[in-house]
Design a protein around this motif. Structure first.
Motif, PDB file in Angstrom:
ATOM      1  N   LYS A   3      48.375  37.495  49.655  1.00 19.22           N
ATOM      2  CA  LYS A   3      47.010  37.257  49.157  1.00 19.22           C
ATOM      3  C   LYS A   3      46.068  38.413  49.501  1.00 19.22           C
ATOM      4  O   LYS A   3      45.201  38.776  48.713  1.00 19.22           O
ATOM      5  CB  LYS A   3      46.477  35.941  49.712  1.00 19.22           C
ATOM      6  N   GLN A   4      46.241  39.016  50.666  1.00 21.64           N
ATOM      7  CA  GLN A   4      45.381  40.132  51.062  1.00 21.64           C
ATOM      8  C   GLN A   4      45.587  41.340  50.150  1.00 21.64           C
ATOM      9  O   GLN A   4      44.647  42.064  49.857  1.00 21.64           O
ATOM     10  CB  GLN A   4      45.629  40.517  52.527  1.00 21.64           C
ATOM     11  N   ILE A   5      46.808  41.536  49.692  1.00 21.64           N
ATOM     12  CA  ILE A   5      47.080  42.636  48.764  1.00 21.64           C
ATOM     13  C   ILE A   5      46.381  42.377  47.435  1.00 21.64           C
ATOM     14  O   ILE A   5      45.768  43.274  46.859  1.00 21.64           O
ATOM     15  CB  ILE A   5      48.601  42.820  48.560  1.00 21.64           C
ATOM     16  N   GLN A   9      43.495  44.616  45.697  1.00 19.36           N
ATOM     17  CA  GLN A   9      43.610  45.142  44.339  1.00 19.36           C
ATOM     18  C   GLN A   9      42.432  44.708  43.472  1.00 19.36           C
ATOM     19  O   GLN A   9      41.933  45.490  42.657  1.00 19.36           O
ATOM     20  CB  GLN A   9      44.927  44.709  43.717  1.00 19.36           C
ATOM     21  N   LEU A  10      41.980  43.476  43.634  1.00 19.00           N
ATOM     22  CA  LEU A  10      40.818  43.011  42.876  1.00 19.00           C
ATOM     23  C   LEU A  10      39.572  43.782  43.275  1.00 19.00           C
ATOM     24  O   LEU A  10      38.729  44.100  42.426  1.00 19.00           O
ATOM     25  CB  LEU A  10      40.612  41.503  43.075  1.00 19.00           C
ATOM     26  N   ARG A  11      39.447  44.104  44.563  1.00 16.88           N
ATOM     27  CA  ARG A  11      38.305  44.905  45.021  1.00 16.88           C
ATOM     28  C   ARG A  11      38.365  46.310  44.415  1.00 16.88           C
ATOM     29  O   ARG A  11      37.345  46.857  43.999  1.00 16.88           O
ATOM     30  CB  ARG A  11      38.293  44.976  46.553  1.00 16.88           C
ATOM     31  N   GLU A  12      39.564  46.881  44.350  1.00 18.12           N
ATOM     32  CA  GLU A  12      39.729  48.200  43.726  1.00 18.12           C
ATOM     33  C   GLU A  12      39.395  48.150  42.238  1.00 18.12           C
ATOM     34  O   GLU A  12      38.911  49.126  41.676  1.00 18.12           O
ATOM     35  CB  GLU A  12      41.158  48.711  43.920  1.00 18.12           C
ATOM     36  N   PHE A  13      39.654  47.003  41.621  1.00 13.35           N
ATOM     37  CA  PHE A  13      39.341  46.808  40.212  1.00 13.35           C
ATOM     38  C   PHE A  13      37.832  46.740  39.975  1.00 13.35           C
ATOM     39  O   PHE A  13      37.356  46.886  38.867  1.00 13.35           O
ATOM     40  CB  PHE A  13      40.023  45.534  39.717  1.00 13.35           C
ATOM     41  N   GLY A  14      37.073  46.506  41.044  1.00 13.74           N
ATOM     42  CA  GLY A  14      35.618  46.509  40.935  1.00 13.74           C
ATOM     43  C   GLY A  14      34.955  45.170  41.178  1.00 13.74           C
ATOM     44  O   GLY A  14      33.750  45.027  40.937  1.00 13.74           O
ATOM     45  N   LEU A  15      35.719  44.185  41.649  1.00 12.74           N
ATOM     46  CA  LEU A  15      35.119  42.880  41.924  1.00 12.74           C
ATOM     47  C   LEU A  15      34.548  42.856  43.337  1.00 12.74           C
ATOM     48  O   LEU A  15      35.151  43.398  44.266  1.00 12.74           O
ATOM     49  CB  LEU A  15      36.160  41.761  41.788  1.00 12.74           C
ATOM     50  N   ASP A  16      33.391  42.218  43.485  1.00 13.48           N
ATOM     51  CA  ASP A  16      32.824  42.074  44.821  1.00 13.48           C
ATOM     52  C   ASP A  16      33.410  40.824  45.486  1.00 13.48           C
ATOM     53  O   ASP A  16      34.228  40.112  44.896  1.00 13.48           O
ATOM     54  CB  ASP A  16      31.294  42.056  44.790  1.00 13.48           C
ATOM     55  N   GLU A  17      33.009  40.562  46.702  1.00 11.59           N
ATOM     56  CA  GLU A  17      33.583  39.474  47.492  1.00 11.59           C
ATOM     57  C   GLU A  17      33.451  38.106  46.814  1.00 11.59           C
ATOM     58  O   GLU A  17      34.405  37.323  46.778  1.00 11.59           O
ATOM     59  CB  GLU A  17      32.908  39.438  48.869  1.00 11.59           C
ATOM     60  N   ILE A  18      32.279  37.816  46.268  1.00  9.90           N
ATOM     61  CA  ILE A  18      32.043  36.524  45.609  1.00  9.90           C
ATOM     62  C   ILE A  18      32.864  36.421  44.330  1.00  9.90           C
ATOM     63  O   ILE A  18      33.464  35.385  44.044  1.00  9.90           O
ATOM     64  CB  ILE A  18      30.543  36.318  45.298  1.00  9.90           C
TER      65      ILE A  18
END
Length: 67
Positions: A3-5, A9-18
């Protein structure tokens, strides 16, 4: 997959924490109303609407109306 990976990857895609929290909740639980998302993520419902719009603009999710 770890899940951490996925989160990384989602953060690298440009999504913020929320956005990540909402996106993962939708992946795990399937289609939901904003109220259900709010309850499942503990995010205020008015914020959910804003983040849904942001995720739709990023083409991460789409909404549909049931009849």
């Amino acid at each position: 997959m770890n899940k951490q990976i996925v989160i990384s990857q989602l953060r690298e895609f440009g999504l913020d924490e929320i956005e990540v929290k909402i996106y993962l909740n939708l992946l795990e639980s399937g289609p939901q109303t904003p109220l259900e998302l709010s309850r499942g993520t503990s995010i205020n419902r008015s914020r959910i609407y804003r983040y849904i719009d942001k995720l739709k603009q990023k083409n991460c999710i789409r909404s549909y109306n049931s009849i």
